[in-house]
Write a protein that holds these residues in place. Structure first.
Motif, PDB file in Angstrom:
ATOM      1  N   LEU A   1     -21.501 -30.102   2.194  1.00  0.00           N
ATOM      2  CA  LEU A   1     -21.427 -29.637   0.805  1.00  0.00           C
ATOM      3  C   LEU A   1     -21.622 -30.812  -0.140  1.00  0.00           C
ATOM      4  O   LEU A   1     -20.987 -31.863   0.012  1.00  0.00           O
ATOM      5  N   GLN A   2     -22.485 -30.646  -1.133  1.00  0.00           N
ATOM      6  CA  GLN A   2     -22.705 -31.675  -2.148  1.00  0.00           C
ATOM      7  C   GLN A   2     -22.702 -31.042  -3.537  1.00  0.00           C
ATOM      8  O   GLN A   2     -23.289 -29.977  -3.744  1.00  0.00           O
ATOM      9  N   LEU A   3     -22.041 -31.738  -4.470  1.00  0.00           N
ATOM     10  CA  LEU A   3     -21.983 -31.285  -5.866  1.00  0.00           C
ATOM     11  C   LEU A   3     -22.365 -32.457  -6.759  1.00  0.00           C
ATOM     12  O   LEU A   3     -21.785 -33.535  -6.637  1.00  0.00           O
ATOM     13  N   ASP A   4     -23.338 -32.231  -7.617  1.00  0.00           N
ATOM     14  CA  ASP A   4     -23.814 -33.276  -8.530  1.00  0.00           C
ATOM     15  C   ASP A   4     -23.310 -32.959  -9.939  1.00  0.00           C
ATOM     16  O   ASP A   4     -23.834 -32.066 -10.605  1.00  0.00           O
ATOM     17  N   PRO A   5     -22.273 -33.675 -10.434  1.00  0.00           N
ATOM     18  CA  PRO A   5     -21.712 -33.384 -11.755  1.00  0.00           C
ATOM     19  C   PRO A   5     -22.693 -33.608 -12.903  1.00  0.00           C
ATOM     20  O   PRO A   5     -22.526 -33.035 -13.980  1.00  0.00           O
ATOM     21  N   SER A   6     -23.705 -34.441 -12.696  1.00  0.00           N
ATOM     22  CA  SER A   6     -24.647 -34.725 -13.780  1.00  0.00           C
ATOM     23  C   SER A   6     -25.609 -33.571 -14.029  1.00  0.00           C
ATOM     24  O   SER A   6     -26.144 -33.429 -15.131  1.00  0.00           O
ATOM     25  N   THR A   7     -25.832 -32.734 -13.013  1.00  0.00           N
ATOM     26  CA  THR A   7     -26.754 -31.604 -13.154  1.00  0.00           C
ATOM     27  C   THR A   7     -26.081 -30.262 -12.900  1.00  0.00           C
ATOM     28  O   THR A   7     -26.725 -29.215 -12.997  1.00  0.00           O
ATOM     29  N   TYR A   8     -24.783 -30.292 -12.582  1.00  0.00           N
ATOM     30  CA  TYR A   8     -24.016 -29.083 -12.260  1.00  0.00           C
ATOM     31  C   TYR A   8     -24.635 -28.317 -11.095  1.00  0.00           C
ATOM     32  O   TYR A   8     -24.530 -27.094 -11.020  1.00  0.00           O
ATOM     33  N   SER A   9     -25.254 -29.023 -10.171  1.00  0.00           N
ATOM     34  CA  SER A   9     -25.890 -28.378  -9.020  1.00  0.00           C
ATOM     35  C   SER A   9     -25.024 -28.525  -7.779  1.00  0.00           C
ATOM     36  O   SER A   9     -24.372 -29.550  -7.582  1.00  0.00           O
ATOM     37  N   VAL A  10     -25.044 -27.497  -6.932  1.00  0.00           N
ATOM     38  CA  VAL A  10     -24.257 -27.483  -5.706  1.00  0.00           C
ATOM     39  C   VAL A  10     -25.162 -27.051  -4.562  1.00  0.00           C
ATOM     40  O   VAL A  10     -25.884 -26.056  -4.663  1.00  0.00           O
ATOM     41  N   THR A  11     -25.118 -27.795  -3.463  1.00  0.00           N
ATOM     42  CA  THR A  11     -25.899 -27.443  -2.285  1.00  0.00           C
ATOM     43  C   THR A  11     -25.007 -27.495  -1.054  1.00  0.00           C
ATOM     44  O   THR A  11     -24.045 -28.263  -0.996  1.00  0.00           O
ATOM     45  N   TYR A  12     -25.353 -26.660  -0.090  1.00  0.00           N
ATOM     46  CA  TYR A  12     -24.725 -26.740   1.220  1.00  0.00           C
ATOM     47  C   TYR A  12     -25.859 -26.865   2.231  1.00  0.00           C
ATOM     48  O   TYR A  12     -26.658 -25.933   2.383  1.00  0.00           O
ATOM     49  N   GLY A  13     -25.934 -28.013   2.894  1.00  0.00           N
ATOM     50  CA  GLY A  13     -27.090 -28.279   3.742  1.00  0.00           C
ATOM     51  C   GLY A  13     -28.329 -28.347   2.872  1.00  0.00           C
ATOM     52  O   GLY A  13     -28.407 -29.116   1.913  1.00  0.00           O
ATOM     53  N   GLU A  14     -29.298 -27.500   3.148  1.00  0.00           N
ATOM     54  CA  GLU A  14     -30.530 -27.462   2.366  1.00  0.00           C
ATOM     55  C   GLU A  14     -30.538 -26.317   1.357  1.00  0.00           C
ATOM     56  O   GLU A  14     -31.534 -26.101   0.667  1.00  0.00           O
ATOM     57  N   LYS A  15     -29.439 -25.581   1.256  1.00  0.00           N
ATOM     58  CA  LYS A  15     -29.415 -24.379   0.420  1.00  0.00           C
ATOM     59  C   LYS A  15     -28.683 -24.622  -0.889  1.00  0.00           C
ATOM     60  O   LYS A  15     -27.600 -25.211  -0.913  1.00  0.00           O
ATOM     61  N   ASP A  16     -29.291 -24.149  -1.981  1.00  0.00           N
ATOM     62  CA  ASP A  16     -28.658 -24.210  -3.290  1.00  0.00           C
ATOM     63  C   ASP A  16     -27.656 -23.072  -3.434  1.00  0.00           C
ATOM     64  O   ASP A  16     -27.942 -21.938  -3.021  1.00  0.00           O
ATOM     65  N   LEU A  17     -26.515 -23.373  -4.023  1.00  0.00           N
ATOM     66  CA  LEU A  17     -25.510 -22.348  -4.280  1.00  0.00           C
ATOM     67  C   LEU A  17     -25.525 -21.989  -5.765  1.00  0.00           C
ATOM     68  O   LEU A  17     -25.494 -22.870  -6.623  1.00  0.00           O
ATOM     69  N   SER A  18     -25.593 -20.700  -6.045  1.00  0.00           N
ATOM     70  CA  SER A  18     -25.538 -20.214  -7.413  1.00  0.00           C
ATOM     71  C   SER A  18     -24.100 -19.789  -7.705  1.00  0.00           C
ATOM     72  O   SER A  18     -23.621 -18.760  -7.203  1.00  0.00           O
ATOM     73  N   LEU A  19     -23.411 -20.599  -8.511  1.00  0.00           N
ATOM     74  CA  LEU A  19     -22.000 -20.362  -8.770  1.00  0.00           C
ATOM     75  C   LEU A  19     -21.755 -19.982 -10.224  1.00  0.00           C
ATOM     76  O   LEU A  19     -22.489 -20.397 -11.119  1.00  0.00           O
ATOM     77  N   THR A  20     -20.706 -19.210 -10.458  1.00  0.00           N
ATOM     78  CA  THR A  20     -20.268 -18.949 -11.823  1.00  0.00           C
ATOM     79  C   THR A  20     -19.588 -20.220 -12.353  1.00  0.00           C
ATOM     80  O   THR A  20     -19.196 -21.097 -11.564  1.00  0.00           O
ATOM     81  N   PRO A  21     -19.422 -20.346 -13.663  1.00  0.00           N
ATOM     82  CA  PRO A  21     -18.755 -21.540 -14.196  1.00  0.00           C
ATOM     83  C   PRO A  21     -17.376 -21.791 -13.582  1.00  0.00           C
ATOM     84  O   PRO A  21     -17.045 -22.929 -13.236  1.00  0.00           O
TER      85      PRO A  21
END
Length: 224
Positions: free
Chosen positions: A132-152
């Motif tokens: 799991l990776q979360l980038d605070p500068s872009t508000y993006s979240v990925t798990y492995g190679e997949k992007d996660l679409s999250l609510t705020p």
């Protein structure tokens, strides 16, 4: 980021707070300087947006009082006064930055990001736990190679867990940290968000207990 907005003009405070919430910030509004002081004594805010002209306790006095009490988080002054003297007074009182009204919301967002970087230089630019990776500068979240679409709120919960990887958060503590004082829902709301987060993580390839329930205590992350 939890922000305290000390502003007595509703025409400015409410739309500004809503815009900041869309940027994944938690925002409490204090309508006067004394209330701003009281809020600051019970909540560890990451940033204070402080109007200069306030009832009961003006912005300069509040800023000085905060610094004298050991407040170290950034303070950004928002004011219609644009003379050099006014800016010097604000900065000498302990403010980290100074923005003149009316201002562009994009410029305010950029200044908040700059102050955040300055006050959190030790934080890793990308938060991770296992795949799991979360980038605070872009508000993006990925798990492995997949992007996660999250609510705020899902994003905020996940970021808080990632920043505190060994800590167990109760439902009550999550509500306290991630919701405004005047918008606190019931604890079942946390359960709903956690269930949704688990589902999205599992769909991306995580284990079912990536967000672990510590029975009787709360939640924490558990890497695969």
């Amino acid at each position: 980021m939890r922000i305290l907005l000390v502003e007595d003009d509703d025409r400015i405070a409410k739309p500004l707070a809503e815009d900041l919430r869309h940027q994944y910030h938690i925002v409490d509004i204090a309508e006067d300087g004394l209330l701003g002081w009281e809020y600051s004594q019970v909540t560890p805010y990451d940033l204070i947006l402080l109007d200069l002209m306030l009832p009961r306790l003006d912005g300069i006095t509040l800023c000085k009082r905060l610094r004298a009490a050991g407040w170290t988080s950034p303070i950004l002054m928002l004011t219609s006064r644009d003379t050099t003297t006014d800016k010097v007074v604000g900065l000498d009182a302990g403010a980290d930055d100074y923005l003149v009204k009316p201002f562009d919301t994009e410029e305010l967002a950029a200044r908040i990001r700059a102050l955040s970087r300055r006050s959190a230089e030790s934080r890793p630019p990308i938060l991770s736990c296992g795949d799991l990776q979360l980038d605070p500068s872009t508000y993006s979240v990925t798990y492995g190679e997949k992007d996660l679409s999250l609510t705020p709120k899902e994003y905020m919960i996940l970021e808080l867990l990632l920043r505190n990887p060994t800590r167990v958060f109760s439902r009550a503590s999550l509500l306290e940290k991630l919701w405004e004082f005047d918008q606190l829902p019931g604890e079942e709301t946390i359960k709903t968000h956690i269930t949704s987060l688990r589902r999205k993580l599992k769909e991306a390839g995580s284990s079912e207990d990536f967000i672990e329930t510590v029975y009787g205590l709360g939640y924490r992350l558990r890497a695969n």
